[in-house]
Design a protein around this motif. Sequence first.
Motif, PDB file in Angstrom:
ATOM      1  N   PHE A 114      -8.797   1.501  -5.360  1.00 57.05           N
ATOM      2  CA  PHE A 114      -9.715   2.625  -5.727  1.00 57.05           C
ATOM      3  C   PHE A 114      -9.819   3.601  -4.323  1.00 57.05           C
ATOM      4  CE2 PHE A 114     -12.774   4.730  -8.782  1.00 57.05           C
ATOM      5  CZ  PHE A 114     -11.267   5.785  -9.741  1.00 57.05           C
ATOM      6  N   THR A 115     -10.821   2.539  -4.152  1.00 61.36           N
ATOM      7  CA  THR A 115     -11.432   3.497  -2.766  1.00 61.36           C
ATOM      8  C   THR A 115     -10.446   4.131  -1.939  1.00 61.36           C
ATOM      9  OG1 THR A 115     -12.598   1.457  -2.537  1.00 61.36           O
ATOM     10  CG2 THR A 115     -13.844   3.373  -2.337  1.00 61.36           C
ATOM     11  N   PHE A 116      -9.301   2.826  -1.453  1.00 64.73           N
ATOM     12  CA  PHE A 116      -8.386   3.943  -0.329  1.00 64.73           C
ATOM     13  C   PHE A 116      -7.460   5.273  -2.177  1.00 64.73           C
ATOM     14  CE2 PHE A 116      -3.125   3.915  -0.716  1.00 64.73           C
ATOM     15  CZ  PHE A 116      -3.892   4.632   0.585  1.00 64.73           C
ATOM     16  N   VAL A 117      -7.303   4.323  -3.082  1.00 65.27           N
ATOM     17  CA  VAL A 117      -6.413   6.039  -3.719  1.00 65.27           C
ATOM     18  C   VAL A 117      -7.943   7.195  -3.623  1.00 65.27           C
ATOM     19  CG1 VAL A 117      -5.976   6.409  -5.998  1.00 65.27           C
ATOM     20  CG2 VAL A 117      -5.414   4.665  -4.920  1.00 65.27           C
ATOM     21  N   GLN A 118      -8.871   7.170  -3.673  1.00 58.88           N
ATOM     22  CA  GLN A 118      -9.553   7.805  -3.533  1.00 58.88           C
ATOM     23  C   GLN A 118      -9.734   8.657  -1.770  1.00 58.88           C
ATOM     24  OE1 GLN A 118     -12.640   5.972  -4.734  1.00 58.88           O
ATOM     25  NE2 GLN A 118     -13.810   6.856  -6.332  1.00 58.88           N
ATOM     26  N   ALA A 119      -9.744   8.246  -1.552  1.00 58.03           N
ATOM     27  CA  ALA A 119      -9.991   8.508   0.507  1.00 58.03           C
ATOM     28  C   ALA A 119      -8.190   9.131   0.573  1.00 58.03           C
ATOM     29  CB  ALA A 119     -10.054   7.474   1.623  1.00 58.03           C
ATOM     30  N   MET A 137     -10.602  -2.545 -12.557  1.00 55.48           N
ATOM     31  CA  MET A 137      -9.238  -2.731 -13.474  1.00 55.48           C
ATOM     32  C   MET A 137      -9.610  -3.754 -14.391  1.00 55.48           C
ATOM     33  SD  MET A 137      -6.978  -2.008 -12.219  1.00 55.48           S
ATOM     34  CE  MET A 137      -6.066  -2.421 -12.495  1.00 55.48           C
ATOM     35  N   PRO A 138     -10.965  -4.200 -14.519  1.00 59.77           N
ATOM     36  CA  PRO A 138     -11.596  -4.510 -15.602  1.00 59.77           C
ATOM     37  C   PRO A 138     -12.164  -3.292 -16.726  1.00 59.77           C
ATOM     38  CG  PRO A 138     -13.600  -4.726 -13.775  1.00 59.77           C
ATOM     39  CD  PRO A 138     -12.243  -4.043 -13.012  1.00 59.77           C
ATOM     40  N   ARG A 139     -12.175  -2.059 -16.699  1.00 57.76           N
ATOM     41  CA  ARG A 139     -11.868  -1.011 -17.541  1.00 57.76           C
ATOM     42  C   ARG A 139     -10.668  -1.076 -18.060  1.00 57.76           C
ATOM     43  NH1 ARG A 139     -14.848   2.930 -19.521  1.00 57.76           N
ATOM     44  NH2 ARG A 139     -16.207   3.017 -17.815  1.00 57.76           N
ATOM     45  N   HIS A 140      -9.819  -0.984 -17.201  1.00 57.85           N
ATOM     46  CA  HIS A 140      -8.309  -0.713 -17.476  1.00 57.85           C
ATOM     47  C   HIS A 140      -7.446  -2.135 -18.712  1.00 57.85           C
ATOM     48  CE1 HIS A 140      -4.106  -0.646 -16.569  1.00 57.85           C
ATOM     49  NE2 HIS A 140      -4.300  -1.555 -16.221  1.00 57.85           N
ATOM     50  N   PHE A 141      -8.424  -3.450 -18.084  1.00 55.99           N
ATOM     51  CA  PHE A 141      -7.533  -4.568 -18.423  1.00 55.99           C
ATOM     52  C   PHE A 141      -8.607  -4.386 -20.415  1.00 55.99           C
ATOM     53  CE2 PHE A 141      -6.467  -5.873 -14.954  1.00 55.99           C
ATOM     54  CZ  PHE A 141      -5.476  -6.114 -15.065  1.00 55.99           C
ATOM     55  N   LEU A 142     -10.066  -3.787 -20.289  1.00 62.50           N
ATOM     56  CA  LEU A 142     -10.802  -3.845 -21.476  1.00 62.50           C
ATOM     57  C   LEU A 142      -9.918  -2.863 -22.403  1.00 62.50           C
ATOM     58  CD1 LEU A 142     -13.915  -3.392 -20.087  1.00 62.50           C
ATOM     59  CD2 LEU A 142     -13.301  -5.397 -22.164  1.00 62.50           C
ATOM     60  N   ILE A 154      -2.794   1.442  -8.848  1.00 56.47           N
ATOM     61  CA  ILE A 154      -4.616   1.032  -8.683  1.00 56.47           C
ATOM     62  C   ILE A 154      -4.468   2.824  -9.216  1.00 56.47           C
ATOM     63  CG2 ILE A 154      -6.137   1.425  -7.771  1.00 56.47           C
ATOM     64  CD1 ILE A 154      -5.344  -1.565  -8.180  1.00 56.47           C
ATOM     65  N   GLU A 155      -3.364   3.786  -9.252  1.00 56.30           N
ATOM     66  CA  GLU A 155      -3.851   5.469  -8.920  1.00 56.30           C
ATOM     67  C   GLU A 155      -3.866   5.206 -10.273  1.00 56.30           C
ATOM     68  OE1 GLU A 155      -1.978   9.812  -7.744  1.00 56.30           O
ATOM     69  OE2 GLU A 155      -1.579   7.927  -6.315  1.00 56.30           O
ATOM     70  N   ALA A 156      -2.655   5.687 -11.252  1.00 51.75           N
ATOM     71  CA  ALA A 156      -2.702   5.514 -12.485  1.00 51.75           C
ATOM     72  C   ALA A 156      -3.553   4.936 -13.542  1.00 51.75           C
ATOM     73  CB  ALA A 156      -0.280   5.136 -12.902  1.00 51.75           C
ATOM     74  N   ALA A 157      -3.801   3.463 -12.697  1.00 49.84           N
ATOM     75  CA  ALA A 157      -4.760   2.535 -14.066  1.00 49.84           C
ATOM     76  C   ALA A 157      -6.123   4.124 -13.594  1.00 49.84           C
ATOM     77  CB  ALA A 157      -5.435   1.480 -13.026  1.00 49.84           C
ATOM     78  N   ALA A 158      -6.606   4.307 -12.189  1.00 46.75           N
ATOM     79  CA  ALA A 158      -7.655   5.240 -12.774  1.00 46.75           C
ATOM     80  C   ALA A 158      -7.382   6.702 -13.084  1.00 46.75           C
ATOM     81  CB  ALA A 158      -7.962   5.520 -10.541  1.00 46.75           C
ATOM     82  N   ARG A 159      -6.378   7.401 -12.773  1.00 54.83           N
ATOM     83  CA  ARG A 159      -5.638   8.408 -13.650  1.00 54.83           C
ATOM     84  C   ARG A 159      -6.359   7.909 -15.357  1.00 54.83           C
ATOM     85  NH1 ARG A 159      -5.036  12.829 -10.434  1.00 54.83           N
ATOM     86  NH2 ARG A 159      -4.159  12.379  -8.004  1.00 54.83           N
ATOM     87  N   TYR A 185      -3.237  -5.365  -6.866  1.00 52.43           N
ATOM     88  CA  TYR A 185      -3.054  -4.667  -5.440  1.00 52.43           C
ATOM     89  C   TYR A 185      -4.731  -5.124  -5.239  1.00 52.43           C
ATOM     90  CZ  TYR A 185       1.652  -5.545  -3.632  1.00 52.43           C
ATOM     91  OH  TYR A 185       2.862  -5.643  -3.500  1.00 52.43           O
ATOM     92  N   ASP A 186      -5.324  -4.774  -4.497  1.00 54.91           N
ATOM     93  CA  ASP A 186      -6.271  -4.094  -4.221  1.00 54.91           C
ATOM     94  C   ASP A 186      -6.980  -4.242  -2.314  1.00 54.91           C
ATOM     95  OD1 ASP A 186      -9.319  -3.968  -4.298  1.00 54.91           O
ATOM     96  OD2 ASP A 186      -9.980  -6.028  -5.007  1.00 54.91           O
TER      97      ASP A 186
END
Length: 291
Positions: free
Chosen positions: A94-99, A154-159, A280-285, A225-226
């Motif tokens: 996630f921090t890679f995506v943010q950066a 990702m925990p939020r995503h699976f919740l 990861i980007e899609a999950a964050a959005r 991926y992490d």
Amino acid sequence: MIRLSVPKISALFAALVTTVAIGASSVAHAQQVFRVSAIPDESPTELQRKFKPLGDYLAKKLGMKVEFTPVTDYAASVEGLITNKLDMVWFGGFTFVQANVRSGGKVVPLVQREEDEKFQSVFITTNKSINKLEDLKGKNFSFGSESSTSGHLMPRHFLLAAKINPDADMKRISFSGAHDATVAAVAGGKVDAGALNISVWEKLVESKKVDPTKVRVFYTTPGYYDYNWSVRSDLDPAVRKKLTDAFLSLTPDTPEGKQILELQRATRFIPTKAENYKDIEAAARDAGLLK
């Protein structure tokens, strides 16, 4: 008008050349420090301990000093890289995506551990009534850092995939700031349950810093991926190649390689690319964590 003799002109020119050379040398010397950091997903002392052998190894491979600078939070690691205060950072997905988004695609993921191709999070508790994600409704719950891939996103995503909205369905959610802090919060009864990086969980169990008969895993997520080591896109291509080769050359067959890989909790490092983090980007959005 002042006239200078040929010898004096030559001497003046030589002095000027020497001054320029010294200045250039000073600049070059100032650049012979490769600046590295990592997201603070564990305590600063633990991050320093894990990095020391790797830093010494990279210094030999790069032929320059490698300096590790801890940062106060996840956002600082992103800002450090995109503002040229850092040369390489250990990012979560996630921090890679943010950066990458913040820099307009000017951050390059170099390598990841083989384990990071299918990384996982674990949900832990001491509460006997909690045995599945649905049991978290009405409970107090702790994530790690808000910018953590394995401790929040990702925990939020699976919740959410399990039809559980942490903000609406749980009694209270909190952010511990780090994976080991989440374990401490659960073990100490400050929250009913929490989620964290599976690698840190396994390390804490192995080192007997947590008793798995009291604090237990009740759910493990599917893989995603992490983590990766990322650099700025304007980093000297020769340095980038040396870095990549250094990571890919690490093997447990040598004492040095064995120590580094064990500290990094890696079987080996493999190449990675930005495209690996699209999910990861899609999950964050989808979770509203990336605008």
